[in-house]
Design a protein around this motif. Sequence first.
Motif, mmCIF file in Angstrom:
data_model
loop_
_atom_site.group_PDB
_atom_site.id
_atom_site.type_symbol
_atom_site.label_atom_id
_atom_site.label_comp_id
_atom_site.label_asym_id
_atom_site.label_seq_id
_atom_site.Cartn_x
_atom_site.Cartn_y
_atom_site.Cartn_z
ATOM 1 N N UNK A 81 42.641 33.976 28.930
ATOM 2 C CA UNK A 81 43.650 34.684 29.301
ATOM 3 C C UNK A 81 44.036 35.430 29.676
ATOM 4 N N UNK A 82 42.872 36.745 29.473
ATOM 5 C CA UNK A 82 42.831 38.372 30.265
ATOM 6 C C UNK A 82 41.126 38.036 30.471
ATOM 7 N N UNK A 83 41.298 39.171 31.340
ATOM 8 C CA UNK A 83 39.884 39.178 31.915
ATOM 9 C C UNK A 83 39.381 40.648 31.602
ATOM 10 N N UNK A 121 30.366 34.360 31.689
ATOM 11 C CA UNK A 121 31.620 34.530 32.323
ATOM 12 C C UNK A 121 31.286 34.658 34.224
ATOM 13 N N UNK A 122 31.892 33.654 34.014
ATOM 14 C CA UNK A 122 31.713 33.648 36.321
ATOM 15 C C UNK A 122 32.911 35.004 36.638
ATOM 16 N N UNK A 123 32.297 36.267 37.728
ATOM 17 C CA UNK A 123 32.490 36.909 37.754
ATOM 18 C C UNK A 123 34.502 36.228 38.607
ATOM 19 N N UNK A 124 35.804 37.221 38.894
ATOM 20 C CA UNK A 124 36.571 36.767 39.590
ATOM 21 C C UNK A 124 36.435 37.381 40.625
ATOM 22 N N UNK A 184 33.662 45.549 38.247
ATOM 23 C CA UNK A 184 34.154 43.390 38.976
ATOM 24 C C UNK A 184 34.762 43.397 36.929
ATOM 25 N N UNK A 185 34.891 42.302 37.777
ATOM 26 C CA UNK A 185 36.129 41.667 36.437
ATOM 27 C C UNK A 185 35.561 40.296 36.840
ATOM 28 N N UNK A 186 35.209 39.711 35.234
ATOM 29 C CA UNK A 186 34.897 38.707 34.506
ATOM 30 C C UNK A 186 35.861 37.774 34.725
ATOM 31 N N UNK A 187 36.298 36.509 34.486
ATOM 32 C CA UNK A 187 36.776 35.484 33.604
ATOM 33 C C UNK A 187 36.618 35.777 32.035
ATOM 34 N N UNK A 188 37.234 35.256 30.962
ATOM 35 C CA UNK A 188 36.931 35.353 29.859
ATOM 36 C C UNK A 188 37.513 34.400 29.316
ATOM 37 N N UNK A 189 38.342 33.421 29.734
ATOM 38 C CA UNK A 189 38.599 31.915 29.802
ATOM 39 C C UNK A 189 39.783 32.175 28.897
#
Length: 335
Positions: free
Chosen positions: A255-257, A323-326, A248-253
Motif C-alpha cells: 500500500x506504499x511505494x 519488487x516491480x517498478x511502478x 524510481x518507484x517500486x511497488x512494495x505490495x
Amino acid sequence: MHLDGAGWPVTPDPGADSGWRVAPDGRDLDEWLAEHGEPPLAGRMPVLAYGSNANPAKVTWLREELGLTGPAVVLRARCEGLAAVWAAGLRKVDGQRPATLAAVPGVEEEHAVWFATAEQLRVLDRCEGRGLRYRLVRLRTGRVTLFDGGVVDSVLAYTGAGSRRMPLLVNGRPVRCADVDQRGAARLAGRPAANDGLDVTPVHGDPSPDDWPDRLFTYGTLRPGMAAWPLVEPLTSGDPEPARLPGTLHDTGRGYPALRPLATTDGGVGPGVPGHVLRLENPEDALPVLDEYEGDEYTRVRVTLPDGRVCWTYLWTAELDDMPVLPDGWVENNH
C-alpha cells in the motif's frame, strides 16, 4: 574528505543514496561514513568555509591544536554575490590580517561547504572565537551552490562580530582576498566598513542538522489527499508544489511505494518520480514525527531537485527483492 592526515576526492552522483561518492573505490559517502562510525550527511550541518577553513592544512591544525575528530566532509561550492575580503584588524597572535565575509554584488568565487557534525561545529566555534571575533549566522545574501547543483540556502557562516572583523575599506571599497595576498594585505591601510552588507539571522545556541532544509519531497502516502496527509499537513505552511525527483518507484505490495535513486542494475538513474514539495513550519519538530511514521524501512536523506532546491525525502533501504517498478503516472493516478 579529510581523515588522519589524508584526503580523498568526493564527487556528486545522483545514483548514490547520499548523492555523493568518495574515492578511491567510489563508495556511497554515507556508507563510507557509517563504516567509520560517523554520522551521515543528514546528520551534519552545512557551514560555509572561506579563507583558511577549506584548506586541508587548516583541518590538520584543528586536529592537532583544538582536538577536531572524525572525517571532515568539505564540498566545493560556487558563491555568487559573496566574497572573502580582508578584515580591518590584524590578528594579535601573528600580526596577519584575517579574512571575513562581505556582500559583493556581481562577484563569483569558489569556496566550500563543510558538512560538520555537532562536535566539529563546537571546534569551529572555538577556532573562530564565536561571539567575540566572529558570530555564527544563517546567511541569506547571495547564492551558494554545491557542485551537484544543490543550492544551500540559509547556509551557516561565521561573519564579523565587531569593527576589527568588518571589511577593510581601501578607497571606499573592500579588498578581496583573491586580489591581494597575505603579505600585501598586512600592508593595507584603510578604515573599517560600517557593516558587511550581509542579510543574516544570528544563531543562538547549538544549531541542529534538522534545521536545513525546511522542505520535504513527498511521493507516497504523505502526498496531499493520501492516507498520511492529515499527519503531515499540520506541520507545513503554504501550498504544496508539484515537483519531480530523479529516481524510481517500486511497488512494495503493502500500500506504499519504495523510492530508490537507482533504476536498474545497469546503474542508470530512474525516469523520475512526480511528487510534491512541502514547506515544513518547524523542521526540528516535524522531522522526528515523520521519521517515526516512515519506520526502519526508510532513511531520511537530502536530495537535490532539478531546479537546485534541496529537500528532505525518504529512501527505501530495506531489500527490494523482486519488487516491480511502478509505471510512470502511478503517482498521479493514485490519490
